[in-house]
Design a protein around this motif. Structure first.
Motif, PDB file in Angstrom:
ATOM      1  N   THR A 131      37.234  45.673  52.820  1.00 37.75           N
ATOM      2  CA  THR A 131      36.320  46.405  54.123  1.00 37.75           C
ATOM      3  C   THR A 131      34.779  46.869  54.343  1.00 37.75           C
ATOM      4  OG1 THR A 131      36.798  48.509  54.886  1.00 37.75           O
ATOM      5  CG2 THR A 131      36.805  48.782  52.624  1.00 37.75           C
ATOM      6  N   GLY A 132      34.658  46.922  54.377  1.00 36.22           N
ATOM      7  CA  GLY A 132      32.677  47.499  54.614  1.00 36.22           C
ATOM      8  C   GLY A 132      32.407  49.006  54.169  1.00 36.22           C
ATOM      9  N   VAL A 133      31.639  49.670  53.994  1.00 36.01           N
ATOM     10  CA  VAL A 133      30.724  50.816  52.934  1.00 36.01           C
ATOM     11  C   VAL A 133      30.801  51.668  53.612  1.00 36.01           C
ATOM     12  CG1 VAL A 133      29.246  52.404  51.464  1.00 36.01           C
ATOM     13  CG2 VAL A 133      30.067  49.758  51.379  1.00 36.01           C
ATOM     14  N   GLY A 134      30.674  51.721  55.033  1.00 32.83           N
ATOM     15  CA  GLY A 134      29.860  52.847  56.019  1.00 32.83           C
ATOM     16  C   GLY A 134      29.139  52.605  57.290  1.00 32.83           C
ATOM     17  N   ASP A 151      28.300  49.378  43.535  1.00 31.42           N
ATOM     18  CA  ASP A 151      28.027  47.739  43.389  1.00 31.42           C
ATOM     19  C   ASP A 151      27.994  47.053  42.632  1.00 31.42           C
ATOM     20  OD1 ASP A 151      25.832  45.678  43.333  1.00 31.42           O
ATOM     21  OD2 ASP A 151      24.081  47.201  44.224  1.00 31.42           O
ATOM     22  N   ALA A 152      29.161  45.412  42.449  1.00 31.54           N
ATOM     23  CA  ALA A 152      29.121  44.902  41.187  1.00 31.54           C
ATOM     24  C   ALA A 152      27.808  44.448  40.779  1.00 31.54           C
ATOM     25  CB  ALA A 152      30.142  43.921  41.780  1.00 31.54           C
ATOM     26  N   GLY A 153      27.331  44.019  40.964  1.00 34.60           N
ATOM     27  CA  GLY A 153      25.539  43.681  40.187  1.00 34.60           C
ATOM     28  C   GLY A 153      24.984  45.158  39.768  1.00 34.60           C
ATOM     29  N   ALA A 202      23.826  43.967  50.405  1.00 33.96           N
ATOM     30  CA  ALA A 202      23.485  44.734  51.530  1.00 33.96           C
ATOM     31  C   ALA A 202      22.665  44.665  52.666  1.00 33.96           C
ATOM     32  CB  ALA A 202      23.630  46.229  51.646  1.00 33.96           C
ATOM     33  N   THR A 203      21.795  43.596  52.313  1.00 35.34           N
ATOM     34  CA  THR A 203      21.072  43.381  53.676  1.00 35.34           C
ATOM     35  C   THR A 203      19.827  41.775  53.231  1.00 35.34           C
ATOM     36  OG1 THR A 203      19.134  43.550  51.562  1.00 35.34           O
ATOM     37  CG2 THR A 203      19.066  45.317  53.250  1.00 35.34           C
ATOM     38  N   GLY A 204      19.826  41.669  55.049  1.00 35.96           N
ATOM     39  CA  GLY A 204      19.821  40.189  55.139  1.00 35.96           C
ATOM     40  C   GLY A 204      19.605  39.994  56.714  1.00 35.96           C
ATOM     41  N   ALA A 230      39.646  45.869  45.556  1.00 34.45           N
ATOM     42  CA  ALA A 230      39.601  45.573  47.072  1.00 34.45           C
ATOM     43  C   ALA A 230      37.949  45.443  47.336  1.00 34.45           C
ATOM     44  CB  ALA A 230      39.362  46.973  48.112  1.00 34.45           C
ATOM     45  N   ILE A 231      37.349  44.382  48.277  1.00 33.58           N
ATOM     46  CA  ILE A 231      36.399  43.462  47.951  1.00 33.58           C
ATOM     47  C   ILE A 231      35.211  43.778  49.674  1.00 33.58           C
ATOM     48  CG2 ILE A 231      34.724  41.332  48.285  1.00 33.58           C
ATOM     49  CD1 ILE A 231      36.211  41.963  46.011  1.00 33.58           C
ATOM     50  N   THR A 232      34.061  44.730  49.135  1.00 32.64           N
ATOM     51  CA  THR A 232      33.147  45.579  49.965  1.00 32.64           C
ATOM     52  C   THR A 232      31.565  45.189  50.077  1.00 32.64           C
ATOM     53  OG1 THR A 232      32.120  47.140  48.816  1.00 32.64           O
ATOM     54  CG2 THR A 232      34.005  47.749  50.316  1.00 32.64           C
ATOM     55  N   PRO A 233      30.383  44.836  50.830  1.00 36.47           N
ATOM     56  CA  PRO A 233      29.266  44.679  50.554  1.00 36.47           C
ATOM     57  C   PRO A 233      28.983  45.643  49.528  1.00 36.47           C
ATOM     58  CG  PRO A 233      29.705  44.883  53.215  1.00 36.47           C
ATOM     59  CD  PRO A 233      31.311  45.674  52.499  1.00 36.47           C
ATOM     60  N   ALA A 234      28.127  45.064  48.844  1.00 37.68           N
ATOM     61  CA  ALA A 234      27.175  46.541  48.026  1.00 37.68           C
ATOM     62  C   ALA A 234      27.159  47.582  47.987  1.00 37.68           C
ATOM     63  CB  ALA A 234      25.740  45.980  47.368  1.00 37.68           C
TER      64      ALA A 234
END
Length: 352
Positions: free
Chosen positions: A15-18, A245-247, A274-276, A318-322
């Protein structure tokens, strides 16, 4: 491992963060439901301006507590005004768009709100200092937020009756609150650290108040994309999962994460930047989104360090963006969500 009965997302969830880029609620809802249709979320569009931001939106949800926008930020006021009305209007617009694109949806659906401690650090009292400095104001904010969230969750269920609603409390400031690193209005000093038991108790009160909503309860995910997320404290407060944030994880957090996961805590691992900019000259498929299996390599490594059974991995993580995607361009945001789905699928197929 202890399983939790309040986890509506299944193995291989993403899912996404928000937050999302842009200002078009319908187009964003179309993107979200198209890319993470099994676990959609209610987008936030802060580019629209004050009231669509994380703090302003949540201030608009408060019951019998009002906030106006000042040059220094959001400030508690005696009565509602244009700023709070605008925040509620944008939230209604976002709910309309989500309802349109989730017709017939069954399964998990995530909504987000600012948690009580980040809200207390961000909202000013009348004198210009943060509500954080006043324990009574913090208690009042938490109670008002809980009441507003109950109404918000009921509205989401009314609009999407097949949804198993998941609430995410955004608490990026909780570590700074615990360590006394929230700056005062002057910027020359910081507010005193809040006792861990008080932080845990207030979060627990809010989670308990909204977690009892609905026939099956409302699982609460606490999100922080800051370093040193207090996993153990959040678990004790009643969080069903922690989003991070897994990083930013360090091995010194392994013990508390392992104990919390063994106790039933879920993890929302933020593994995609999260940015790009999708049109910045990077060939399609290159860069951090070129290898779904590689994106979750760190999650597998963490799991091995914790000594947890591989077969439990995909159902727990679950997997999300940072973090939120508001700083990305729209095409990158779309690709990031799609990549999270592929990465979660990779984790489910090959947890080792």
């Amino acid at each position: 491992m202890t399983e939790t009965a309040t986890r509506p997302w299944g193995a291989g969830a993403a899912t996404g963060v928000g937050s999302m880029p842009g200002e078009d609620a319908r187009e964003t809802a179309r993107t979200v439901t198209g890319e993470v249709g099994d676990f959609p979320f209610l987008p936030e569009l802060p580019a629209r301006g004050p009231g669509a931001d994380m703090v302003g939106r949540s201030a608009g949800m408060l019951v019998d507590v009002y906030a106006h926008l000042q040059p220094s930020g959001w400030r508690i006021a005696d009565r509602p005004g244009m700023d709070s009305r605008r925040a509620r209007s944008w939230l209604g617009e976002d709910l309309d768009a989500l309802e349109e694109f989730t017709q017939g949806h069954t399964g998990p659906l995530k909504v987000q709100a600012t948690g009580p401690w980040t809200l207390a650090a961000a909202l000013e009292l009348r004198g210009g200092e943060a509500a954080l400095r006043d324990p009574g104001a913090c208690r009042d904010l938490a109670a008002s937020l809980a009441e507003g969230l109950r109404a918000h969750l009921a509205e989401v269920r009314r609009r999407v009756p097949g949804a198993e609603v998941v609430l995410q409390l955004d608490e990026p400031s909780v570590t700074a609150v615990l360590t006394g690193r929230i700056a005062t209005a002057s910027g020359y000093r910081t507010y005193r650290a809040v006792d861990r038991a008080v932080v845990e108790g207030t979060l627990g009160d809010v989670i308990g108040a909204v977690g009892a909503t609905g026939p099956a309860g409302t699982p609460v995910v606490v999100h922080s994309c800051a370093p040193d997320v207090p996993f153990a404290l959040l678990h004790r407060a009643g969080a069903a999962a922690v989003s991070y944030d897994a990083g930013l994880l360090t091995e010194r957090q392994d013990e508390q994460i392992g104990e919390a996961v063994e106790g039933g805590l879920g993890l929302f691992a933020g593994v995609v930047p999260a940015t790009g900019n999708a049109s910045a000259g990077t060939p399609a498929g290159a860069g951090p989104m070129s290898d779904p299996a590689g994106s979750v390599g760190g999650v597998r490594t963490l799991w091995r360090r914790l000594g947890l059974p591989p077969q439990a991995l995909a159902g727990t993580v679950a997997i999300t963006p940072a973090c939120g995607l508001a700083g990305a361009d729209p095409e990158y945001a779309r690709r990031a969500l799609a990549h999270c789905v592929r990465a979660a699928g990779s984790l489910a197929r090959d947890p080792e």
